[in-house]
Scaffold this motif. Structure first.
Motif, PDB file in Angstrom:
ATOM      1  N   SER A   1     -52.983 -25.016 -17.406  1.00 44.04           N
ATOM      2  CA  SER A   1     -54.122 -24.341 -17.709  1.00 44.04           C
ATOM      3  C   SER A   1     -54.133 -22.765 -17.886  1.00 44.04           C
ATOM      4  CB  SER A   1     -55.474 -24.781 -17.046  1.00 44.04           C
ATOM      5  OG  SER A   1     -56.170 -25.964 -17.340  1.00 44.04           O
ATOM      6  N   MET A   2     -53.869 -22.528 -16.752  1.00 41.82           N
ATOM      7  CA  MET A   2     -53.994 -20.553 -16.607  1.00 41.82           C
ATOM      8  C   MET A   2     -52.701 -20.494 -17.620  1.00 41.82           C
ATOM      9  SD  MET A   2     -52.103 -18.735 -13.452  1.00 41.82           S
ATOM     10  CE  MET A   2     -50.389 -19.616 -13.515  1.00 41.82           C
ATOM     11  N   ASP A   3     -51.248 -21.400 -17.726  1.00 40.09           N
ATOM     12  CA  ASP A   3     -49.962 -20.976 -18.136  1.00 40.09           C
ATOM     13  C   ASP A   3     -50.568 -20.868 -19.773  1.00 40.09           C
ATOM     14  OD1 ASP A   3     -48.550 -20.724 -16.256  1.00 40.09           O
ATOM     15  OD2 ASP A   3     -47.488 -22.504 -16.473  1.00 40.09           O
ATOM     16  N   ALA A   4     -51.433 -21.694 -20.572  1.00 36.04           N
ATOM     17  CA  ALA A   4     -51.888 -21.469 -21.136  1.00 36.04           C
ATOM     18  C   ALA A   4     -52.620 -20.921 -21.897  1.00 36.04           C
ATOM     19  CB  ALA A   4     -52.590 -23.213 -21.832  1.00 36.04           C
ATOM     20  N   ILE A   5     -53.362 -20.413 -20.841  1.00 35.31           N
ATOM     21  CA  ILE A   5     -54.339 -18.919 -21.734  1.00 35.31           C
ATOM     22  C   ILE A   5     -53.514 -17.891 -21.125  1.00 35.31           C
ATOM     23  CG2 ILE A   5     -56.105 -17.447 -20.516  1.00 35.31           C
ATOM     24  CD1 ILE A   5     -57.196 -20.376 -18.906  1.00 35.31           C
ATOM     25  N   LEU A   6     -52.387 -17.253 -20.499  1.00 35.21           N
ATOM     26  CA  LEU A   6     -51.982 -16.230 -20.498  1.00 35.21           C
ATOM     27  C   LEU A   6     -51.000 -16.225 -22.134  1.00 35.21           C
ATOM     28  CD1 LEU A   6     -50.815 -16.007 -16.719  1.00 35.21           C
ATOM     29  CD2 LEU A   6     -52.638 -14.554 -17.879  1.00 35.21           C
ATOM     30  N   ALA A   7     -51.167 -17.292 -22.370  1.00 30.58           N
ATOM     31  CA  ALA A   7     -49.357 -16.908 -23.511  1.00 30.58           C
ATOM     32  C   ALA A   7     -49.909 -17.094 -25.306  1.00 30.58           C
ATOM     33  CB  ALA A   7     -48.886 -18.835 -23.396  1.00 30.58           C
TER      34      ALA A   7
ATOM     35  N   THR B   1     -63.871 -21.473 -18.729  1.00 24.87           N
ATOM     36  CA  THR B   1     -63.254 -22.734 -19.462  1.00 24.87           C
ATOM     37  C   THR B   1     -62.760 -23.416 -18.522  1.00 24.87           C
ATOM     38  OG1 THR B   1     -61.264 -23.650 -21.390  1.00 24.87           O
ATOM     39  CG2 THR B   1     -60.827 -21.692 -19.685  1.00 24.87           C
ATOM     40  N   GLY B   2     -62.109 -24.597 -19.002  1.00 22.64           N
ATOM     41  CA  GLY B   2     -61.912 -25.640 -17.403  1.00 22.64           C
ATOM     42  C   GLY B   2     -60.690 -26.366 -17.332  1.00 22.64           C
ATOM     43  N   THR B   3     -60.651 -26.639 -16.422  1.00 22.75           N
ATOM     44  CA  THR B   3     -59.403 -27.662 -16.109  1.00 22.75           C
ATOM     45  C   THR B   3     -59.374 -29.034 -16.846  1.00 22.75           C
ATOM     46  OG1 THR B   3     -60.535 -28.169 -13.798  1.00 22.75           O
ATOM     47  CG2 THR B   3     -58.550 -26.904 -13.969  1.00 22.75           C
TER      48      THR B   3
ATOM     49  N   ILE C   1     -54.219 -28.825  -8.961  1.00 19.99           N
ATOM     50  CA  ILE C   1     -53.542 -28.125  -8.546  1.00 19.99           C
ATOM     51  C   ILE C   1     -52.420 -27.850  -9.933  1.00 19.99           C
ATOM     52  CG2 ILE C   1     -50.948 -27.060  -7.956  1.00 19.99           C
ATOM     53  CD1 ILE C   1     -52.119 -27.848  -4.965  1.00 19.99           C
ATOM     54  N   ASN C   2     -52.496 -29.080 -10.168  1.00 17.06           N
ATOM     55  CA  ASN C   2     -51.016 -28.814 -11.326  1.00 17.06           C
ATOM     56  C   ASN C   2     -52.058 -28.644 -13.409  1.00 17.06           C
ATOM     57  OD1 ASN C   2     -48.831 -30.374 -13.217  1.00 17.06           O
ATOM     58  ND2 ASN C   2     -50.668 -31.617 -14.573  1.00 17.06           N
ATOM     59  N   HIS C   3     -53.003 -29.396 -12.891  1.00 18.09           N
ATOM     60  CA  HIS C   3     -54.694 -28.943 -14.647  1.00 18.09           C
ATOM     61  C   HIS C   3     -54.725 -27.479 -14.614  1.00 18.09           C
ATOM     62  CE1 HIS C   3     -55.780 -33.231 -14.071  1.00 18.09           C
ATOM     63  NE2 HIS C   3     -55.035 -33.653 -14.456  1.00 18.09           N
ATOM     64  N   ALA C   4     -54.377 -27.189 -13.502  1.00 19.50           N
ATOM     65  CA  ALA C   4     -55.102 -25.554 -12.888  1.00 19.50           C
ATOM     66  C   ALA C   4     -54.526 -24.254 -13.659  1.00 19.50           C
ATOM     67  CB  ALA C   4     -55.401 -24.701 -11.747  1.00 19.50           C
TER      68      ALA C   4
ATOM     69  N   VAL D   1     -62.239 -24.738 -12.560  1.00 19.99           N
ATOM     70  CA  VAL D   1     -61.121 -25.325 -11.414  1.00 19.99           C
ATOM     71  C   VAL D   1     -61.962 -26.731 -10.615  1.00 19.99           C
ATOM     72  CG1 VAL D   1     -58.796 -26.460  -9.825  1.00 19.99           C
ATOM     73  CG2 VAL D   1     -59.160 -24.064 -11.016  1.00 19.99           C
ATOM     74  N   GLY D   2     -62.305 -27.734 -11.438  1.00 20.78           N
ATOM     75  CA  GLY D   2     -62.634 -28.918 -10.171  1.00 20.78           C
ATOM     76  C   GLY D   2     -61.674 -29.525  -9.359  1.00 20.78           C
ATOM     77  N   LEU D   3     -62.143 -29.638  -8.585  1.00 20.66           N
ATOM     78  CA  LEU D   3     -61.032 -29.333  -7.024  1.00 20.66           C
ATOM     79  C   LEU D   3     -61.166 -31.396  -6.824  1.00 20.66           C
ATOM     80  CD1 LEU D   3     -62.195 -26.706  -4.823  1.00 20.66           C
ATOM     81  CD2 LEU D   3     -60.176 -27.304  -5.924  1.00 20.66           C
ATOM     82  N   ARG D   4     -60.054 -31.571  -7.299  1.00 17.64           N
ATOM     83  CA  ARG D   4     -60.917 -33.108  -7.203  1.00 17.64           C
ATOM     84  C   ARG D   4     -58.360 -33.321  -7.105  1.00 17.64           C
ATOM     85  NH1 ARG D   4     -62.353 -33.315 -12.779  1.00 17.64           N
ATOM     86  NH2 ARG D   4     -64.177 -34.419 -11.633  1.00 17.64           N
ATOM     87  N   LEU D   5     -58.640 -34.561  -6.365  1.00  9.74           N
ATOM     88  CA  LEU D   5     -56.842 -34.536  -6.264  1.00  9.74           C
ATOM     89  C   LEU D   5     -56.423 -34.369  -8.348  1.00  9.74           C
ATOM     90  CD1 LEU D   5     -54.510 -35.840  -4.846  1.00  9.74           C
ATOM     91  CD2 LEU D   5     -55.028 -38.773  -5.842  1.00  9.74           C
TER      92      LEU D   5
END
Length: 223
Positions: free
Chosen positions: A157-163, A6-8, A151-154, A144-148
């Motif tokens: 996404s992490m919180d949602a995956i873990l949840a 999956t991705g950001t 950080i927030n998107h990543a 994680v697509g590195l762009r401005l």
């Protein structure tokens, strides 16, 4: 060795990572395929609708597979999957995807499944990409697509995956913006906050191939 990529967001490098993981599995001597269950954004050809990313995945699969085995749902407009399905007069059925996935598992030792868009992209009126991952019961790798704003998107996404209860095996930094300010600082911030290891960093590549991408990646140590 089965993974869900999956991705950001869209165009963050999920297909690159899918192909890179497939290459690593092939180099390990495993019968390997990828699967792109849903693709929105396809070319109309004499063979029907074909998505370029799914074609790349099909081309790397060994033993070989038909296009429909790799990409059961293919839509012409590059829009959200549930909207593309409605325009086509159909609905995305997770059970159909799960049956196709199980068939691939019977013929291939490694199956790398690529999501569409991000983790919470809708698939139909009641289910989204997270539901697909749970239905297939796959561990997750986050690109994680590195762009401005990454950080927030990543972290969201992490919180949602873990949840969701699915294992997060790791994440990959993909330099989609070659001129991103403080890219290294962003990566270090993410390393401190993402509760999974960094599995690779893909630079901005002039020429892309599965073999090249694989050199920048490592498979999760165990699952």
């Amino acid at each position: 060795m089965h993974y869900f990529i999956t991705g950001t967001d869209t165009d963050c490098g999920k297909t690159l990572v899918t192909l890179g993981f497939m290459q690593l599995c092939l180099e390990s001597g495993l019968k390997t395929t990828g699967m792109k269950p849903v693709a929105a954004g396809a070319l109309r050809t004499h063979e029907g609708l074909l998505n370029p990313d799914a074609l790349a995945i099909q081309g790397l699969s060994n033993p070989p597979l038909s296009y429909s085995e790799v990409n059961p749902y293919c839509f012409e407009p590059a829009v959200a999957p549930h909207l593309a399905a409605k325009l086509a007069g159909t609905s995305i059925d997770l059970e159909r995807i799960a049956r196709q996935y199980q068939q691939l598992c019977e013929t291939h030792e490694a199956v790398v499944v690529e999501g569409a868009g991000g983790w919470k992209v809708p698939l139909n009126d009641g289910q989204d990409m997270a539901d697909m991952c749970r239905r297939l019961d796959l561990p997750v790798v986050l690109v994680v697509g590195l762009r401005l704003g990454c950080i927030n998107h990543a972290l969201l996404s992490m919180d949602a995956i873990l949840a969701s209860g699915q294992p997060l095996l790791g994440w990959i930094a993909n330099h989609v913006d070659a001129n991103m300010s403080l890219a290294e600082d962003n990566i270090q911030t993410l390393k401190q906050r993402i509760k999974a290891p960094l599995l690779g960093r893909i630079p901005r590549l002039d020429r892309v191939s599965a073999e090249t991408v694989a050199t920048y990646l490592s498979l999760p140590s165990a699952y």
